[in-house]
Design an enzyme around this catalytic site. Structure first.
Site, mmCIF file in Angstrom:
data_model
loop_
_atom_site.group_PDB
_atom_site.id
_atom_site.type_symbol
_atom_site.label_atom_id
_atom_site.label_comp_id
_atom_site.label_asym_id
_atom_site.label_seq_id
_atom_site.Cartn_x
_atom_site.Cartn_y
_atom_site.Cartn_z
ATOM 1 N N TYR A 281 -0.141 -35.690 -21.604
ATOM 2 C CA TYR A 281 -0.012 -34.283 -21.194
ATOM 3 C C TYR A 281 -0.805 -34.002 -19.911
ATOM 4 O O TYR A 281 -0.258 -33.547 -18.902
ATOM 5 C CB TYR A 281 -0.516 -33.433 -22.359
ATOM 6 N N TYR B 38 -20.940 -31.122 -30.404
ATOM 7 C CA TYR B 38 -20.949 -31.340 -31.860
ATOM 8 C C TYR B 38 -22.322 -31.851 -32.316
ATOM 9 O O TYR B 38 -23.108 -32.358 -31.520
ATOM 10 C CB TYR B 38 -19.831 -32.312 -32.257
ATOM 11 N N LYS C 278 -14.861 -39.953 -28.406
ATOM 12 C CA LYS C 278 -15.076 -39.432 -27.046
ATOM 13 C C LYS C 278 -16.548 -39.560 -26.642
ATOM 14 O O LYS C 278 -16.858 -39.872 -25.495
ATOM 15 C CB LYS C 278 -14.624 -37.970 -26.952
ATOM 16 N N VAL D 102 -6.923 -27.948 -24.394
ATOM 17 C CA VAL D 102 -6.038 -27.803 -23.228
ATOM 18 C C VAL D 102 -4.693 -27.220 -23.672
ATOM 19 O O VAL D 102 -4.020 -27.775 -24.551
ATOM 20 C CB VAL D 102 -5.831 -29.175 -22.542
HETATM 21 P P1 NAP Z 1 -1.927 -37.118 -24.909
HETATM 22 O O1 NAP Z 1 -0.792 -36.377 -24.317
HETATM 23 O O2 NAP Z 1 -1.856 -37.515 -26.333
HETATM 24 O O3 NAP Z 1 -2.253 -38.363 -24.000
HETATM 25 C C1 NAP Z 1 -2.969 -39.472 -24.470
HETATM 26 C C2 NAP Z 1 -2.599 -40.637 -23.596
HETATM 27 O O4 NAP Z 1 -3.385 -41.774 -23.955
HETATM 28 C C3 NAP Z 1 -1.113 -41.058 -23.749
HETATM 29 O O5 NAP Z 1 -0.616 -41.393 -22.487
HETATM 30 C C4 NAP Z 1 -1.229 -42.273 -24.646
HETATM 31 O O6 NAP Z 1 -0.159 -43.197 -24.496
HETATM 32 C C5 NAP Z 1 -2.511 -42.881 -24.121
HETATM 33 N N1 NAP Z 1 -3.044 -43.864 -25.063
HETATM 34 C C6 NAP Z 1 -3.484 -43.657 -26.311
HETATM 35 N N2 NAP Z 1 -3.861 -44.837 -26.871
HETATM 36 C C7 NAP Z 1 -3.624 -45.794 -25.931
HETATM 37 C C8 NAP Z 1 -3.788 -47.198 -25.889
HETATM 38 N N3 NAP Z 1 -4.262 -47.903 -26.934
HETATM 39 N N4 NAP Z 1 -3.451 -47.863 -24.755
HETATM 40 C C9 NAP Z 1 -2.958 -47.180 -23.680
HETATM 41 N N5 NAP Z 1 -2.771 -45.855 -23.666
HETATM 42 C C10 NAP Z 1 -3.106 -45.170 -24.782
HETATM 43 O O7 NAP Z 1 -3.255 -36.220 -24.803
HETATM 44 P P2 NAP Z 1 -3.907 -35.427 -23.591
HETATM 45 O O8 NAP Z 1 -4.220 -34.092 -24.091
HETATM 46 O O9 NAP Z 1 -3.151 -35.583 -22.337
HETATM 47 O O10 NAP Z 1 -5.279 -36.213 -23.493
HETATM 48 C C11 NAP Z 1 -5.609 -36.990 -22.377
HETATM 49 C C12 NAP Z 1 -7.103 -37.186 -22.359
HETATM 50 O O11 NAP Z 1 -7.757 -35.918 -22.328
HETATM 51 C C13 NAP Z 1 -7.661 -37.932 -23.545
HETATM 52 O O12 NAP Z 1 -8.714 -38.763 -23.085
HETATM 53 C C14 NAP Z 1 -8.234 -36.813 -24.410
HETATM 54 O O13 NAP Z 1 -9.272 -37.267 -25.233
HETATM 55 C C15 NAP Z 1 -8.739 -35.880 -23.327
HETATM 56 N N6 NAP Z 1 -8.905 -34.500 -23.755
HETATM 57 C C16 NAP Z 1 -7.830 -33.771 -24.154
HETATM 58 C C17 NAP Z 1 -8.024 -32.451 -24.546
HETATM 59 C C18 NAP Z 1 -6.882 -31.585 -25.013
HETATM 60 O O14 NAP Z 1 -7.131 -30.535 -25.585
HETATM 61 N N7 NAP Z 1 -5.628 -31.970 -24.778
HETATM 62 C C19 NAP Z 1 -9.319 -31.897 -24.527
HETATM 63 C C20 NAP Z 1 -10.374 -32.680 -24.097
HETATM 64 C C21 NAP Z 1 -10.158 -33.968 -23.702
HETATM 65 P P3 NAP Z 1 1.139 -43.171 -25.465
HETATM 66 O O15 NAP Z 1 2.024 -42.082 -24.921
HETATM 67 O O16 NAP Z 1 1.700 -44.515 -25.342
HETATM 68 O O17 NAP Z 1 0.621 -42.855 -26.849
#
Ligand code: NAP
Length: 338
Positions: free
Chosen positions: A13, A128, A157, A185
């Site tokens: 995302y 946390y 994280k 987000v």
């Molecule tokens: P997301 O849409 O679920 O994206 C996660 C990404 O990580 C996807 O591209 C996923 O690939 C990839 N991934 C997961 N496991 C993997 C692995 N073993 N090898 C390679 N790629 C892998 O979530 P997002 O919200 O964009 O999150 C992106 C980052 O922001 C993450 O680090 C998350 O912790 C951080 N974050 C998000 C939020 C929020 O509220 N969204 C808040 C704080 C921090 P696949 O598509 O193949 O699964």
């Protein structure tokens, strides 16, 4: 200033918006996917051509593909990390790919001569383990892993950012490291495989919640988080820093009220009554997802984004727009039928 940037996890995302903004700003962008077949679906959504946007296959848990993806890169935005709505069978299912993944990306980045590495960490690494109640956090705070409210994602994280910082201090050489620590987000979804953070709006809109538990979170727009990544990739003099990315803290009932007020027809199924805490606790006995967050009832974890505003000139849009744009995109994409 631009260069060649690797954005890890191009299916994600936040990564999707970061890629689009980087392409618009004239960067050469590379991205990794675990499953190469997804390129056909993702490329038209992300924009760019075969020259400006290139896809590589790499998994956080293995070395294959990382050297090729990093070759020629000047910058890295390491966004990929496991993130799921369901509780993992074992916490290591999240912790190991998160921690080993960032260390792997750092190692290959240093080998390739990357100058700036931006890790997408989280407010989960900050807010946390500090006890129940009302808190306002800054970048000086770190999650205390001994806390009763620390669940697997929060651990993943925190440990990943800690490990990255330790590695950079010991072995990073000239590689500059910065972390972005977003709150929850929201904003428009750009593909059907959306982030777990969108679940809140999806479930409210689809009428899946009988009422609003007394839960809340800081909200930040995905477009603003992407913009903060772009700024952090190039701003001078910020090596080692953390930047909280958050707008205001909102309770679930506030999100519901925004939906009702701004899109009354579409939000017909959105509940606007508060669920009593005792009922949520009973539900937690049967539902592992609720069990993960039941300790959150009544908490306020407000994170102060003043540092990003002051140092990087970052700005956030009104939170109501992020909520409504999120809901509209879920309806437009047919993800929620109203
Ligand atoms: P997301 O849409 O679920 O994206 C996660 C990404 O990580 C996807 O591209 C996923 O690939 C990839 N991934 C997961 N496991 C993997 C692995 N073993 N090898 C390679 N790629 C892998 O979530 P997002 O919200 O964009 O999150 C992106 C980052 O922001 C993450 O680090 C998350 O912790 C951080 N974050 C998000 C939020 C929020 O509220 N969204 C808040 C704080 C921090 P696949 O598509 O193949 O699964």
């Amino acid at each position: 200033m631009t260069g060649t940037v690797l954005v890890t996890g191009g299916s994600g995302y936040i990564a999707g918006f970061a890629i689009r903004q980087l392409l618009d700003a004239g960067w050469q962008v590379r991205t990794t996917l675990r499953h190469p077949a997804r390129e056909a679906v993702l490329r038209p959504l992300l924009g760019g051509d075969g020259e400006s946007l290139r896809f590589f296959t790499a998994d956080l848990t293995a070395d294959a593909g990382w050297a090729e993806a990093m070759a020629g890169c000047t910058h890295v935005a390491h966004v990929a990390s496991p993130f799921s709505t369901s509780a993992p069978r074992h916490e290591d299912d999240l912790i190991v790919p998160a921690r080993e993944g960032v260390l792997r990306a750092l190692r290959f980045a240093r080998q390739a001569g990357v100058t700036r590495f931006v890790q997408t960490s989280s407010v989960a690494a900050i807010a946390y383990g500090h006890g129940k109640g009302v808190h306002r956090f800054t970048e000086a705070d770190w999650t205390d892993l001994a806390g009763a409210d620390v669940y697997a994602y929060v651990k993943s994280k925190t440990l990943a950012e800690r490990a990255a910082r330790d590695w950079v201090a010991a072995e990073g050489g000239c590689l500059e490291f910065v972390s972005i620590n977003p709150a929850a987000v929201l904003g428009p979804v750009w593909n059907d495989d959306f982030s777990p953070s969108i679940e809140v709006v999806r479930q409210l809109l689809a009428g899946l919640l009988p009422g609003c538990p007394d839960l809340g979170f800081g909200i930040v727009d995905v477009r603003d988080v992407a913009d903060l990544h772009v700024r952090a990739l190039t701003a001078p003099g910020i090596a080692g820093e953390r930047f909280i990315a958050s707008g205001p803290f909102c309770k679930l009932i506030d999100v519901a009220r925004v939906l009702k007020a701004r899109m009354p027809d579409a939000a017909r199924k959105v509940p606007t009554r508060r669920l009593p805490d005792w009922l949520v606790r009973v539900a937690a006995r049967f539902n592992p997802m609720i069990r993960q967050i039941v300790g959150e009832l009544g908490n306020v974890r407000d994170a102060d984004a003043g540092h990003a505003l002051a140092v990087l000139g970052w700005q956030t849009r009104p939170v109501e727009d992020s909520i409504v744009d999120c809901a509209r995109s879920l309806i437009e994409r047919g993800i929620v039928k109203v």
